[in-house]
Design a protein around this motif. Structure first.
Motif, short mmCIF file in Angstrom:
data_model
loop_
_atom_site.label_atom_id
_atom_site.label_comp_id
_atom_site.label_asym_id
_atom_site.label_seq_id
_atom_site.Cartn_x
_atom_site.Cartn_y
_atom_site.Cartn_z
N GLU A 144 0.81 -1.23 0.00
CA GLU A 144 0.00 0.00 0.00
C GLU A 144 0.84 1.27 0.00
O GLU A 144 0.38 2.31 -0.41
CB GLU A 144 -0.93 0.01 1.24
N HIS A 145 2.09 1.17 0.50
CA HIS A 145 2.88 2.40 0.65
C HIS A 145 4.25 2.34 -0.02
O HIS A 145 5.00 3.30 0.06
CB HIS A 145 3.04 2.72 2.14
N ARG A 146 4.57 1.20 -0.61
CA ARG A 146 5.88 1.02 -1.28
C ARG A 146 7.03 1.33 -0.34
O ARG A 146 7.96 2.07 -0.67
CB ARG A 146 5.96 1.86 -2.55
N ILE A 147 6.91 0.74 0.84
CA ILE A 147 8.00 0.86 1.82
C ILE A 147 8.42 -0.56 2.21
O ILE A 147 7.58 -1.37 2.61
CB ILE A 147 7.54 1.69 3.03
N LEU A 148 9.70 -0.82 2.07
CA LEU A 148 10.20 -2.17 2.36
C LEU A 148 10.77 -2.19 3.78
O LEU A 148 11.63 -1.37 4.12
CB LEU A 148 11.29 -2.56 1.35
N THR A 149 10.28 -3.13 4.59
CA THR A 149 10.80 -3.31 5.95
C THR A 149 11.01 -4.80 6.16
O THR A 149 10.61 -5.61 5.33
CB THR A 149 9.79 -2.80 7.01
N LEU A 150 11.63 -5.18 7.28
CA LEU A 150 11.83 -6.60 7.51
C LEU A 150 11.43 -6.98 8.93
O LEU A 150 11.25 -6.11 9.79
CB LEU A 150 13.26 -7.03 7.20
#
Ligand code: PLP
Length: 395
Positions: free
Chosen positions: A356-362
């Motif tokens: 939804e926000h084009r943010i990559l996290t792990l």
């Protein structure tokens, strides 16, 4: 060169189909990166807080590293360690120059787990002892030696028997450390901030006690700064926060500026205890990685990026703490190594941040969203990350 969308879809399919399946892969094909941004095959832009699991501290395709790699590739790509080559001496000299004087011998490798393998072997060679003390929730890597001092049962248990004896103690428990380190202990191995284990910083008393107890009892202290090194926590290396120096420091991830490179750096006496030929690696110390490492260290020194981590990290954590969501248990970290612990599973939120926000996290354990952005990230980008986290948590 594959440039059409069709080509790219076929390659995504090939990666999925021909892979062993050990990793759960995102439905994404990333083709380019710059700074803290990456782009997929369709041209969509993402803010990258995975940062290559902590590799991309200096930004994706850092121009200094790219230039050094190009130059070295044209000159000499490979040369084993029995045959000296200038890039290696330069890397050793540059690395040692940013470390305390007692850490002055370098064993170069290609990855984090290899750096820890080397450290464990050097510790046994130096002390003549067998036992290792490691921490619960600690992570040291996936090869048999490093896996032996990695705590997570689901990583270890299918592969028993591993190297022993290993005693796991609760992290930050000085009393348990006191009890565990004895005359049989070769080394205590610890991360200054546990990464994989949920982004948990050590309390100062714990690391200081580890330093004192190991010294008193003739064991070595190995600090694994594979994830915390190279500016991540707001200092060049995290041990600087704690006022201690380990006997062996292990580094990898961001050390090569994106090129596979690791190192075990140690005291001279420890290095000298290893018999000639007692350890080795064909690719370790190859000129390409050495040149990348020199460029990465120089970039870090020139930009003092750790100061950016020291400034942005606490601000980012404060902003995350302001999110009014009962789903949040805790926000913690050091510098730009940040974990947001939820009271529920993190995976659905990580997926929504991406989709939804084009943010990559792990992830870091089942309930923690981990942020390891390149340290060059713009404050505005971090503000966008906060807004996106707010949007997915506050329905
Ligand atoms: N040690 C720590 C603290 C790590 O975070 C990692 C990787 O995540 C490793 C060791 C293993 O490094 P590698 O995956 O390069 O073998």
């Amino acid at each position: 060169m594959h440039t059409t969308l069709e080509d790219w879809r076929a390659l995504l399919e090939a990666e999925r189909e021909l892979d062993t399946g050990v990793y759960t892969k995102h439905d994404l094909l990333l083709v380019r990166g710059e700074g803290a941004r990456v782009w997929d095959a369709e041209g969509n832009e993402y803010i990258d807080c995975v940062g290559g699991y902590g590799v991309a501290n200096l930004g994706h395709s850092n121009p200094g590293v790219v230039e050094a790699v190009k130059r070295q590739a044209e000159l000499l790509l490979s040369m084993p360690q029995t045959l000296p080559t200038p890039a290696r001496g330069e890397f050793y000299r540059t690395l040692v120059s940013v470390l305390p004087p007692e850490l002055n011998r370098v064993f170069p490798v290609n990855s984090g787990t290899e750096a820890n393998e080397a450290a464990l072997k050097f510790a046994r060679a130096y002390t003549g002892r067998k036992k290792f003390v490691a921490a619960m929730r600690g992570f040291s890597g996936r090869t048999m030696g490093s896996l032996s001092v990695t705590w997570e049962p689901k990583y270890r248990e299918p592969f028993l028997p591993l190297v022993g004896p290993v005693e796991f103690i609760p992290y930050n428990d000085v009393e348990a450390l006191e009890k565990a380190v004895d005359g049989e202990t070769a080394a205590v191995i610890l991360e200054p901030v546990q990464g994989e284990g949920g982004v948990r910083p050590a309390i100062p008393e714990f690391l200081r006690a580890a330093r004192e107890i190991t010294r008193e009892r003739g064991a070595l202290l190995i600090l694994d700064e594979i994830q915390t090194g190279m500016g991540r926590t707001g200092r060049r290396f995290a041990f600087e926060h704690y006022g201690i120096v380990p006997d062996i420091l292990t580094l990898a991830k961001a050390l090569g500026g994106g090129v596979p490179l690791g190192a075990a750096v140690m005291r001279k006496e420890v290095a000298e205890a290893m018999p000639k030929g007692g350890h080795g690696t064909t690719f370790g110390g190859n000129p390409l990685a050495m040149a990348a490492g020199v460029a990465a260290l120089r970039y870090l020194e020139r930009t003092q990026l750790w100061e950016r981590a020291a400034e942005l990290g606490p601000w980012f954590m404060e902003e995350l703490r302001k999110i009014p969501s009962p789903k949040i248990r805790e926000v913690r970290g050091l510098g730009l190594m940040v974990g947001l612990e939820l009271k529920e599973k993190a995976a659905p939120y990580i997926e929504r941040l991406e989709k939804e926000h084009r943010i990559l996290t792990l992830q870091a354990g089942p309930t923690v969203i981990r942020f390891l952005p390149p340290l060059v990230i713009a404050k505005e980008d971090l503000a966008r990350v906060v807004e996106a986290v707010r949007a997915v948590l506050v329905a």
